[in-house]
Write an enzyme that holds these catalytic residues in place. Structure first.
Site, mmCIF file in Angstrom:
data_model
loop_
_atom_site.group_PDB
_atom_site.id
_atom_site.type_symbol
_atom_site.label_atom_id
_atom_site.label_comp_id
_atom_site.label_asym_id
_atom_site.label_seq_id
_atom_site.Cartn_x
_atom_site.Cartn_y
_atom_site.Cartn_z
ATOM 1 N N THR A 32 0.847 -1.195 0.000
ATOM 2 C CA THR A 32 0.000 0.000 0.000
ATOM 3 C C THR A 32 0.884 1.248 0.000
ATOM 4 O O THR A 32 1.971 1.233 0.568
ATOM 5 C CB THR A 32 -0.869 -0.019 1.285
ATOM 6 O OG1 THR A 32 -1.707 -1.159 1.222
ATOM 7 C CG2 THR A 32 -1.714 1.232 1.426
ATOM 8 N N SER A 34 2.057 5.289 -1.932
ATOM 9 C CA SER A 34 2.337 5.966 -3.202
ATOM 10 C C SER A 34 3.520 5.361 -3.941
ATOM 11 O O SER A 34 3.711 5.654 -5.128
ATOM 12 C CB SER A 34 2.579 7.465 -2.956
ATOM 13 O OG SER A 34 3.711 7.635 -2.132
ATOM 14 N N THR A 35 4.330 4.533 -3.284
ATOM 15 C CA THR A 35 5.410 3.830 -3.976
ATOM 16 C C THR A 35 4.938 2.434 -4.382
ATOM 17 O O THR A 35 5.093 2.030 -5.546
ATOM 18 C CB THR A 35 6.666 3.715 -3.082
ATOM 19 O OG1 THR A 35 6.895 4.969 -2.445
ATOM 20 C CG2 THR A 35 7.887 3.316 -3.905
ATOM 21 N N GLY A 93 6.039 -0.756 0.175
ATOM 22 C CA GLY A 93 6.848 0.435 0.410
ATOM 23 C C GLY A 93 7.224 0.498 1.879
ATOM 24 O O GLY A 93 6.905 -0.410 2.651
ATOM 25 N N LYS A 105 6.839 0.968 8.984
ATOM 26 C CA LYS A 105 5.771 1.080 8.009
ATOM 27 C C LYS A 105 4.498 1.566 8.715
ATOM 28 O O LYS A 105 4.457 1.603 9.929
ATOM 29 C CB LYS A 105 5.501 -0.280 7.341
ATOM 30 C CG LYS A 105 6.624 -0.703 6.411
ATOM 31 C CD LYS A 105 6.329 -1.997 5.647
ATOM 32 C CE LYS A 105 4.971 -2.079 5.054
ATOM 33 N NZ LYS A 105 4.597 -0.940 4.184
ATOM 34 N N GLY A 108 0.555 4.867 5.790
ATOM 35 C CA GLY A 108 -0.778 4.817 5.186
ATOM 36 C C GLY A 108 -1.781 4.076 6.063
ATOM 37 O O GLY A 108 -2.922 3.829 5.648
ATOM 38 N N GLU A 114 -0.367 -5.310 6.103
ATOM 39 C CA GLU A 114 0.933 -5.394 5.414
ATOM 40 C C GLU A 114 1.870 -6.357 6.146
ATOM 41 O O GLU A 114 2.629 -7.099 5.520
ATOM 42 C CB GLU A 114 1.566 -4.007 5.326
ATOM 43 C CG GLU A 114 0.818 -3.084 4.374
ATOM 44 C CD GLU A 114 1.348 -1.660 4.409
ATOM 45 O OE1 GLU A 114 1.292 -1.005 3.373
ATOM 46 O OE2 GLU A 114 1.809 -1.198 5.470
ATOM 47 N N LYS A 132 14.139 7.580 2.182
ATOM 48 C CA LYS A 132 13.611 6.727 3.259
ATOM 49 C C LYS A 132 14.721 6.041 4.065
ATOM 50 O O LYS A 132 14.432 5.394 5.067
ATOM 51 C CB LYS A 132 12.688 5.647 2.675
ATOM 52 C CG LYS A 132 11.549 6.168 1.799
ATOM 53 C CD LYS A 132 10.468 6.811 2.619
ATOM 54 C CE LYS A 132 9.252 7.242 1.824
ATOM 55 N NZ LYS A 132 8.403 6.190 1.343
HETATM 56 C C1 5RP Z 1 1.267 2.050 4.355
HETATM 57 C C2 5RP Z 1 2.742 1.890 4.317
HETATM 58 C C3 5RP Z 1 3.436 2.491 3.144
HETATM 59 O O1 5RP Z 1 4.064 1.488 2.419
HETATM 60 C C4 5RP Z 1 4.443 3.490 3.673
HETATM 61 O O2 5RP Z 1 3.744 4.450 4.465
HETATM 62 C C5 5RP Z 1 5.174 4.205 2.534
HETATM 63 O O3 5RP Z 1 4.245 4.938 1.788
HETATM 64 P P1 5RP Z 1 4.707 5.883 0.581
HETATM 65 O O4 5RP Z 1 5.353 4.999 -0.415
HETATM 66 O O5 5RP Z 1 3.436 6.531 0.116
HETATM 67 O O6 5RP Z 1 5.681 6.893 1.167
HETATM 68 O O7 5RP Z 1 3.377 1.324 5.164
HETATM 69 O O8 5RP Z 1 0.744 1.571 5.555
#
Ligand code: 5RP
Length: 238
Positions: A32, A34-35, A93, A105, A108, A114, A132
Site C-alpha cells: 500500500t 504511493s510507492t 513500500g 511502516k 498509510g 501489510e 527513506k
Molecule cells: C502504508 C505503508 C506504506 O508502504 C508506507 O507508508 C510508505 O508509503 P509511501 O510509499 O506513500 O511513502 O506502510 O501503511
C-alpha cells in the site's frame, strides 16, 4: 526535491522490483502507498501484455484492492483456497529503512495487513526512494501503533512509561481520528531515547489493546532504492 522527480523515482523502484522478482504463477502480496502502487501498476501492465500469467494477488488495503480491480489483477483473501495464507513474494513500500533493512511502516495506516502479508511470504521486497534511508529507525518518522478505540488512554499511559510521546493520528477530510480498515485508531509514537526496534516490535504488541505496530524487523527484505541520479540500487536480503 521536485515532486515529479520523486514520483519518477517511485515508478523506477516499483518497476525494478517487479521485473526482477515477479514470475508467472506466483501468489503475490501487494503493498500500500504511493510507492507500492507503482509495483501494482507494473504487475497490471505485464498481465495485460501477456508477459505475466496466473498471478493470484493479495491486496493489503482498500487502496490496493481498488487498483487491482482497475487493472484486472485477480486478488483473493489470505484465507482463500487460492492463497491459503501462503505467499511467494510481497512487494511493499516503507517509511524508514535502517542499515539492517529493518523498517518502519504504516504511514498509510495499513501496517496490520501489510505485516500479515510480509510475514506470510517466502520473499519480501521493499521499494523506496533514497530519502527513506535512515541510520536509526524513528529518527524522522514515528512508529504507528494500531489500537482498539477502547484502549486509547490506557495504551497512551503505558507508552509514556516506556519513554514515548504519543500523538493520536487525525483524519484529514473527516473530523476526529483516523479509523483504520479494521475499526481501530492509530497512535503515532516517538521514543525520547534510542530503542532497539527488534525488542520494541515484540514489547509494543504485548500491551493490552495494541493490535499491531509498524516496526518490521523479522523478515529481511530485498530493498530497491531509487536514487535521484535515475539509478535503482538493490540491497539484497542477508
Ligand atoms: C502504508 C505503508 C506504506 O508502504 C508506507 O507508508 C510508505 O508509503 P509511501 O510509499 O506513500 O511513502 O506502510 O501503511
Amino acid at each position: 526535491m521536485e515532486q515529479d522527480t520523486i514520483n519518477l523515482m517511485k515508478i523506477a523502484a516499483g518497476k525494478a522490483a517487479v521485473d526482477s522478482m515477479v514470475k508467472s504463477g506466483m501468489k503475490l502480496g501487494l503493498g500500500t502507498g504511493s510507492t507500492a502502487i507503482h509495483a501494482v501498476r507494473r504487475v497490471g501492465e505485464l498481465i495485460t501484455q501477456g508477459a505475466l500469467r496466473d498471478i493470484c494477488a493479495f491486496a493489503t488495503s482498500f487502496q490496493t484492492e481498488i487498483e487491482c480491480e482497475k487493472l484486472n489483477i485477480p486478488f483473493f483473501t489470505l484465507n482463500s483456497k487460492e492463497l491459503s495464507a501462503g505467499l511467494d513474494l510481497t512487494i511493499d513500500g516503507a517509511d524508514e529503512v535502517d542499515p539492517l533493512s529493518r523498517l518502519i511502516k504504516g504511514g498509510g495506516g495499513a501496517h496490520l495487513i501489510e505485516k500479515l502479508a510480509a510475514y506470510a511470504s517466502s520473499a519480501f521486497a521493499i521499494t523506496i526512494d533514497e530519502s527513506k534511508l535512515t541510520e536509526r529507525l524513528g529518527n524522522g518518522f514515528p512508529v504507528p501503533v494500531e489500537v482498539i478505540p477502547e484502549a486509547r488512554v490506557q495504551v497512551t499511559k503505558t507508552l509514556d512509561k516506556l519513554g514515548a510521546d504519543v500523538i493520536l493520528r487525525e483524519a484529514l477530510r473527516k473530523a476526529g481520528p483516523v479509523i483504520t480498515e479494521h475499526g481501530n485508531i492509530i497512535l503515532d509514537v516517538r521514543f525520547r531515547e534510542p530503542i532497539d526496534p527488534s525488542l520494541m516490535e515484540t514489547e509494543l504488541n504485548q500491551i493490552p489493546g495494541v493490535v499491531e505496530n509498524g516496526f518490521f524487523t523479522r523478515k529481511v527484505p530485498v530493498v530497491f532504492i531509487a536514487c535521484s541520479n535515475g539509478t535503482v540500487e538493490t540491497r539484497p536480503a542477508v
